[in-house]
Design a protein around this motif. Structure first.
Motif: not given
Length: 336
Positions: A264-275
């Motif tokens: 709860p209370g969070v969101t996810f945003v892909p990071l550029e060029r990182l896996s």
């Protein structure tokens, strides 16, 4: 009254050696350093030193020489190393033989994996496939530097890891690449930009389990440095990261699958060029059906996840088991 011949009993009783003492000695022999070995075993250094001294007293000889840089094997120590390894290997074979008998109960497989692990992720899906009346899975958590020793001494049967350990006698298979996401509080202005750059991430307090996920931190730090970005982490226990981010105390970088955990209370945003790449590691000489079944379940779970959620997971270009040997060096983590 019973009587015995004079030579019926041995004049000197050979000591019984606790396997824990052998594990302690072998850990120091591998690392060449008491502090590093203690960290790998997850125990305090004084306790490790006591175990080694106890083994030396039981054997009646010094096995290690303490030096300013760590510890070196004596001639006796070099002789004992292969014998200790064989003794622990016999222990493992004894356990496997007992479990394989027809009237034995369900086999217990002990697996180490990064925690917390989200529902529907690789660990959960692999265990779900393996779970049956014949196999039960116990999951423990180890720090990156503890995995090789835990496999060698039989504390765990297999390891799911972002950082495959390099040691003689280990087999390793890369399973799946997983995209890394920035973890932000809901309403964070950075959520509007996708993907997020490492510069934007590093401009904030980055809560990260540096000690527990040293390899993941090294990958993130190297990727940021390559872009001229400096990231100063706030060391944070893995289990506390999501709650602290939700409270607005910082941001983090986490596996993309964490979005399925329902924090709860969070969101996810892909990071550029990182896996990162998740691998499974096991002892090469372990031919048990339980370990083979777990590796197969991991492969099947990885294929299914990559097919169902291609924005989070993808299969690595090269698959198949590799033999990990000390000195071979790990492959560089992929940055995509």
């Amino acid at each position: 009254m019973n009587t015995y011949e004079a030579d019926a009993l041995p004049a000197v009783t050979e000591p019984d050696i606790d396997p824990r003492l052998l594990r302690a000695f072998l850990a120091v022999a591998r690392e060449g350093h008491f502090g590093h070995a203690a960290a790998g075993l997850g125990i305090a250094q004084p306790a490790l030193s006591r175990q080694v001294r106890r083994l030396e007293r039981l054997l009646g000889t010094d096995l290690l020489v303490r030096t300013p840089r760590g510890a070196e094997l004596t001639e006796a120590g070099r002789t004992v190393v292969p014998e200790a390894e064989r003794a622990l290997a016999y222990n493992r074979r004894l356990v496997r033989a007992a479990r394989s008998t027809a009237d034995a109960g369900p086999a217990l497989l002990t697996v180490s994996a990064p925690m917390p692990s989200p529902p529907g992720g690789l660990l959960a899906e692999a265990v779900r496939r393996l779970w049956s009346g014949r196999t039960r899975v116990s999951v423990v958590e180890l720090q990156d530097g503890q995995q090789a020793a835990a496999l060698a001494d039989g504390r765990v049967d297999a390891v799911l890891t972002w950082d495959p350990p390099v040691a003689d006698g280990l087999a390793c298979e890369a399973l799946v690449e997983e995209r890394t996401s920035a973890l932000l509080a809901q309403g964070h202005p950075g959520a509007a930009t996708e993907p997020m750059s490492l510069a934007a991430l590093g401009a904030q307090a980055v809560l990260f389990p540096v000690r527990e996920r040293s390899h993941c931190w090294a990958q993130l730090d190297a990727a940021a440095a390559a872009e001229g970005v400096g990231i100063t982490p706030v060391p944070t226990a893995p289990s506390a990261v999501a709650d602290l981010v939700a409270a607005g105390l910082g941001v983090s970088a986490v596996p993309g699958s964490f979005r399925f955990a329902g924090y709860p209370g969070v969101t996810f945003v892909p990071l550029e060029r990182l896996s990162g790449t998740m691998s499974v590691v096991w002892r090469r000489d372990d031919d048990s059906r339980a370990v083979a079944g777990f590796v197969a379940a991991c492969r099947d779970a990885a294929r299914s996840l990559a097919a169902a959620h291609g924005d989070v997971w993808r299969l690595p270009e090269a698959t198949g088991p590799l033999v990990r040997r000390a000195g071979s060096g790990p492959e560089a983590p992929p940055v995509v």
